[in-house]
Design a protein around this motif. Structure first.
Motif, mmCIF file in Angstrom:
data_model
loop_
_atom_site.group_PDB
_atom_site.id
_atom_site.type_symbol
_atom_site.label_atom_id
_atom_site.label_comp_id
_atom_site.label_asym_id
_atom_site.label_seq_id
_atom_site.Cartn_x
_atom_site.Cartn_y
_atom_site.Cartn_z
ATOM 1 N N LEU A 1 5.985 -3.588 -3.553
ATOM 2 C CA LEU A 1 4.672 -4.192 -3.758
ATOM 3 C C LEU A 1 3.573 -3.330 -3.151
ATOM 4 C CD1 LEU A 1 5.475 -7.970 -3.102
ATOM 5 C CD2 LEU A 1 4.632 -6.996 -5.253
ATOM 6 N N GLU A 2 3.853 -2.749 -1.992
ATOM 7 C CA GLU A 2 2.870 -1.864 -1.365
ATOM 8 C C GLU A 2 2.665 -0.599 -2.188
ATOM 9 O OE1 GLU A 2 2.112 -1.272 3.080
ATOM 10 O OE2 GLU A 2 3.609 0.277 2.620
ATOM 11 N N ARG A 3 3.739 -0.057 -2.708
ATOM 12 C CA ARG A 3 3.644 1.133 -3.559
ATOM 13 C C ARG A 3 2.806 0.818 -4.806
ATOM 14 N NH1 ARG A 3 7.345 4.574 -2.571
ATOM 15 N NH2 ARG A 3 8.855 2.887 -2.164
ATOM 16 N N LEU A 4 3.008 -0.376 -5.345
ATOM 17 C CA LEU A 4 2.376 -0.770 -6.593
ATOM 18 C C LEU A 4 0.854 -0.823 -6.469
ATOM 19 C CD1 LEU A 4 3.005 -1.731 -9.472
ATOM 20 C CD2 LEU A 4 3.227 -4.060 -8.568
ATOM 21 N N HIS A 5 0.346 -1.559 -5.487
ATOM 22 C CA HIS A 5 -1.117 -1.718 -5.436
ATOM 23 C C HIS A 5 -1.817 -0.423 -5.042
ATOM 24 C CE1 HIS A 5 -2.202 -1.909 -1.111
ATOM 25 N NE2 HIS A 5 -1.062 -2.535 -0.892
ATOM 26 N N ASN A 6 -1.168 0.439 -4.260
ATOM 27 C CA ASN A 6 -1.786 1.718 -3.909
ATOM 28 C C ASN A 6 -1.803 2.684 -5.085
ATOM 29 O OD1 ASN A 6 -2.624 1.855 -0.997
ATOM 30 N ND2 ASN A 6 -0.555 1.071 -0.716
ATOM 31 N N ASN B 1 -11.574 2.954 -14.234
ATOM 32 C CA ASN B 1 -11.446 2.668 -12.802
ATOM 33 C C ASN B 1 -11.721 1.189 -12.528
ATOM 34 O OD1 ASN B 1 -11.198 3.167 -9.967
ATOM 35 N ND2 ASN B 1 -13.423 3.239 -9.818
ATOM 36 N N ALA B 2 -12.736 0.635 -13.184
ATOM 37 C CA ALA B 2 -13.047 -0.777 -12.975
ATOM 38 C C ALA B 2 -11.862 -1.652 -13.360
ATOM 39 C CB ALA B 2 -14.288 -1.161 -13.783
ATOM 40 N N HIS B 3 -11.205 -1.314 -14.462
ATOM 41 C CA HIS B 3 -10.051 -2.107 -14.876
ATOM 42 C C HIS B 3 -8.875 -1.919 -13.918
ATOM 43 C CE1 HIS B 3 -11.309 -4.017 -18.587
ATOM 44 N NE2 HIS B 3 -11.958 -2.909 -18.924
ATOM 45 N N ALA B 4 -8.674 -0.691 -13.426
ATOM 46 C CA ALA B 4 -7.590 -0.465 -12.473
ATOM 47 C C ALA B 4 -7.835 -1.253 -11.186
ATOM 48 C CB ALA B 4 -7.452 1.023 -12.174
ATOM 49 N N GLN B 5 -9.078 -1.271 -10.715
ATOM 50 C CA GLN B 5 -9.369 -2.021 -9.493
ATOM 51 C C GLN B 5 -9.276 -3.527 -9.742
ATOM 52 O OE1 GLN B 5 -9.244 -0.095 -6.973
ATOM 53 N NE2 GLN B 5 -9.405 1.700 -8.317
ATOM 54 N N ARG B 6 -9.550 -3.967 -10.970
ATOM 55 C CA ARG B 6 -9.324 -5.375 -11.320
ATOM 56 C C ARG B 6 -7.846 -5.729 -11.152
ATOM 57 N NH1 ARG B 6 -7.188 -7.133 -15.849
ATOM 58 N NH2 ARG B 6 -7.638 -5.203 -16.974
ATOM 59 N N VAL B 7 -6.968 -4.856 -11.658
ATOM 60 C CA VAL B 7 -5.536 -5.104 -11.523
ATOM 61 C C VAL B 7 -5.130 -5.054 -10.056
ATOM 62 C CG1 VAL B 7 -3.243 -4.240 -12.115
ATOM 63 C CG2 VAL B 7 -5.056 -4.232 -13.837
ATOM 64 N N ARG B 8 -5.669 -4.096 -9.316
ATOM 65 C CA ARG B 8 -5.321 -4.016 -7.882
ATOM 66 C C ARG B 8 -5.730 -5.297 -7.163
ATOM 67 N NH1 ARG B 8 -7.876 -2.082 -2.892
ATOM 68 N NH2 ARG B 8 -6.237 -1.389 -1.474
ATOM 69 N N GLU B 9 -6.887 -5.840 -7.503
ATOM 70 C CA GLU B 9 -7.314 -7.086 -6.864
ATOM 71 C C GLU B 9 -6.326 -8.214 -7.162
ATOM 72 O OE1 GLU B 9 -9.276 -9.956 -4.709
ATOM 73 O OE2 GLU B 9 -9.496 -7.772 -4.637
ATOM 74 N N GLN B 10 -5.808 -8.259 -8.374
ATOM 75 C CA GLN B 10 -4.783 -9.253 -8.701
ATOM 76 C C GLN B 10 -3.555 -9.067 -7.805
ATOM 77 O OE1 GLN B 10 -3.974 -8.741 -12.848
ATOM 78 N NE2 GLN B 10 -5.971 -9.523 -13.527
ATOM 79 N N LEU B 11 -3.177 -7.810 -7.594
ATOM 80 C CA LEU B 11 -2.006 -7.527 -6.770
ATOM 81 C C LEU B 11 -2.257 -7.873 -5.302
ATOM 82 C CD1 LEU B 11 -0.982 -4.159 -8.426
ATOM 83 C CD2 LEU B 11 0.312 -6.296 -8.522
ATOM 84 N N LEU B 12 -3.471 -7.607 -4.802
ATOM 85 C CA LEU B 12 -3.784 -7.956 -3.421
ATOM 86 C C LEU B 12 -3.748 -9.470 -3.218
ATOM 87 C CD1 LEU B 12 -6.703 -5.452 -2.673
ATOM 88 C CD2 LEU B 12 -4.326 -5.284 -1.921
ATOM 89 N N PRO C 1 6.955 -13.212 -6.330
ATOM 90 C CA PRO C 1 6.133 -12.990 -7.527
ATOM 91 C C PRO C 1 6.829 -13.520 -8.776
ATOM 92 C CG PRO C 1 7.121 -10.931 -6.792
ATOM 93 C CD PRO C 1 7.445 -11.950 -5.750
ATOM 94 N N ALA C 2 6.066 -14.169 -9.637
ATOM 95 C CA ALA C 2 6.623 -14.681 -10.889
ATOM 96 C C ALA C 2 6.862 -13.533 -11.855
ATOM 97 C CB ALA C 2 5.674 -15.700 -11.506
ATOM 98 N N VAL C 3 7.978 -13.597 -12.583
ATOM 99 C CA VAL C 3 8.338 -12.513 -13.496
ATOM 100 C C VAL C 3 7.276 -12.322 -14.567
ATOM 101 C CG1 VAL C 3 10.008 -11.795 -15.248
ATOM 102 C CG2 VAL C 3 10.809 -12.743 -13.073
ATOM 103 N N GLY C 4 6.801 -13.411 -15.144
ATOM 104 C CA GLY C 4 5.791 -13.291 -16.191
ATOM 105 C C GLY C 4 4.517 -12.636 -15.698
ATOM 106 N N ALA D 1 2.927 -9.048 -17.059
ATOM 107 C CA ALA D 1 1.544 -8.949 -17.537
ATOM 108 C C ALA D 1 0.797 -7.828 -16.820
ATOM 109 C CB ALA D 1 0.833 -10.285 -17.337
ATOM 110 N N VAL D 2 1.036 -7.712 -15.505
ATOM 111 C CA VAL D 2 0.427 -6.619 -14.736
ATOM 112 C C VAL D 2 0.912 -5.273 -15.255
ATOM 113 C CG1 VAL D 2 0.463 -5.493 -12.476
ATOM 114 C CG2 VAL D 2 -0.042 -7.932 -12.641
ATOM 115 N N GLY D 3 2.209 -5.159 -15.521
ATOM 116 C CA GLY D 3 2.751 -3.910 -16.037
ATOM 117 C C GLY D 3 2.136 -3.531 -17.367
#
Length: 493
Positions: free
Chosen positions: A238-243, A261-272, A299-302, A306-308
């Motif tokens: 999980l730490e590897r993923l958000h970084n 970049n904005a979309h990537a940081q949106r996904v990172r915020e979901q992960l945080l 974490p839920a599989v679904g 979706a994040v992937g």
């Protein structure tokens, strides 16, 4: 398996050369002030199978010196300079004996890790400016950058020697935020050492906490239950993923693609936010504890899938954009030979074609199948981008697998070992998101922390950045720097 050899100083170069020839690498060097004198520990590691060899040398307290290994190993030379600055131990024959950690306003003859160091004396300009190498010639000029930077970046000074826009030479000067972390560990209880380990480099809370806990558990003889080992592996991914997601976005931003970049940081915020649900902290602090792990949720599989899909879409858009691919390709190339000689770790090494993954060489959990370790050969910004993108897929697959093998809430802890059950010292090796983290711990007779030596992969990778930047243009420095994304705090302990 960890073995220890007590040797004379004269034997050190020969034994070190043999270990390096056999495929070991030098993971850390730690100096100790024992009651009977000064002792230096060189830790060499290899794997698979997981192998650790310690060479311990006792020095004359009146003349603390040992033969240099700089001619055998580039990292050894840097460890020796660090040790000289902090302990006053002299590496005899070192080809570059000038200071590494201590800036030139630090008083001469004051070594802060010595037990008799006392309070810091008055600082002042005592030895003149840092001896940067001046590159001279027609049309050559210098560009100084830092140590104070715009935004939130930590302090580091970069001195560019340039002709036109082409970088001839870059010198990086670090250690502006040296915090004395190794000294801060001393005398703490094992539990009190954990918050400090989590803050060695704030974006690597799990990696450093896990390396610290593994070292403590080996030192005390604690047997961590398998559910805790799997929970730790999940947190590490999980730490590897958000970084990595954050890095993909910021690399796009450095070539003018702010939307990606904005979309990537949106996904990172979901992960945080997911991290906070799992451990109660956005950076996953509190999940790894001495003797085990604790999870509030899984974490839920679904949600993971979706994040992937989101990340793969962002990556595809970036690589399909001609400007992005053109700026990434061939920029800041680090050859396999240079990466090997410098001793690079993690995605920096793998982007230059090296095989390097502590999850395989030094496994901490019994995964049914070892993780994929993506590699690329080109060693440029594009390769470092692609390695991160592939590692994200690997992490998502591992998180899904591990989540299916666990239940939450979970608190799995080792039973307290009887006093004196362990050897009193231990080593933790962890594949953090930047690369392999090594931590060595020795306990005092009262079971407090006598000595803790953490090594972040940034210590190994910082010297590679100037090498990769040779013949790169100045406007590509921010892009190249972000493709390495090295930790100042992890380096400036």
């Amino acid at each position: 398996m960890r073995t220890t050899r007590d040797i004379d100083a004269a034997e050190l170069p020969g034994q070190a050369a043999d270990l390096l020839r056999e495929g070991h690498r030098l993971a850390l060097v730690a100096a100790h002030h024992d009651a009977t004198g000064i002792r230096v520990v060189h830790l060499f590691v290899a794997g698979p199978p997981d192998t650790r060899v310690e060479l311990q040398v006792r020095l004359d307290p009146e003349r603390p010196e040992l033969p240099t290994l700089a001619q055998l190993s580039f990292p050894a030379g840097r460890f020796e300079r660090e040790m000289r600055d902090l302990f006053g131990i002299v590496p005899v024959g070192h080809p570059l004996p000038r200071r590494l950690v201590r800036h030139f306003h630090w008083p001469r003859g004051w070594y802060p890790m010595r037990p008799d160091a006392g309070a810091p004396p008055a600082f002042g300009e005592q030895e003149g400016p840092y001896p940067f190498l001046n590159v001279e010639g027609d049309g050559v000029y210098e560009i100084p950058v830092g140590p104070v930077h715009a935004g939130l970046i930590e302090p580091g000074h970069f001195r560019f020697s340039v002709v036109g826009e082409t970088i001839l030479k870059l010198k990086a000067r670090l250690w502006f935020v040296h915090r004395g972390v190794e000294r801060l560990f001393q005398g703490r209880t094992v539990d009190a050492g954990l918050p400090l380990a989590e803050r060695i480099s704030g974006d690597t809370a799990v990696g450093h906490a896990l390396a610290y806990c593994l070292a403590v558990e080996e030192a005390t003889g604690a047997e961590v239950p398998e559910p805790a080992r799997r929970a730790r592996a999940l947190l590490l991914e999980l730490e590897r993923l958000h970084n990595h997601v954050a890095d993909l976005g910021m690399l796009c931003n450095d070539v003018g693609h702010g939307v990606l970049n904005a979309h990537a940081q949106r996904v990172r915020e979901q992960l945080l936010r997911l991290n906070r649900e799992i451990t109660g902290h956005r950076l996953l602090r509190g999940g790894v504890v001495p003797g085990g792990a604790t999870l509030r949720a899984l974490p839920a599989v679904g949600r993971l899938r979706a994040v992937g899909e989101d990340i793969r879409q962002i990556t595809g858009l970036a690589l399909g954009h001609s400007t992005v691919r053109d700026r990434f390709t061939g920029t800041a190339v680090l050859t396999a030979e240079a990466a090997r000689e410098i001793g690079c770790l993690g995605y920096v090494a793998r982007a230059s074609g090296l095989r390097d993954d502590a999850r395989i060489a030094h496994p901490t959990t019994g995964l049914a199948t070892p993780p994929d370790t993506p590699r690329h050969e080109s060693g440029d910004v594009l390769a470092r981008f692609l390695v991160r993108a592939a590692e994200i897929d690997t992490s998502l697959a591992l998180i899904e697998q591990l989540s299916g093998e666990l239940s939450a809430p979970l608190t799995a802890l080792a039973p307290p070992p009887p006093p004196g059950a362990g050897p009193g010292s231990g080593v933790g090796l962890v594949e953090g998101w930047r690369g392999t983290i090594a931590t060595r711990v020795e306990l005092a007779p009262d079971a407090t922390l006598g000595r803790v030596k953490p090594v972040d992969p940034s210590f190994f990778n910082w010297p590679a950045l100037p090498v990769a930047l040779a013949n790169t243009i100045v406007p590509d420095f921010p892009l190249a720097n972000k493709s390495f994304n090295l930790s100042y705090a992890g380096n400036d302990l």
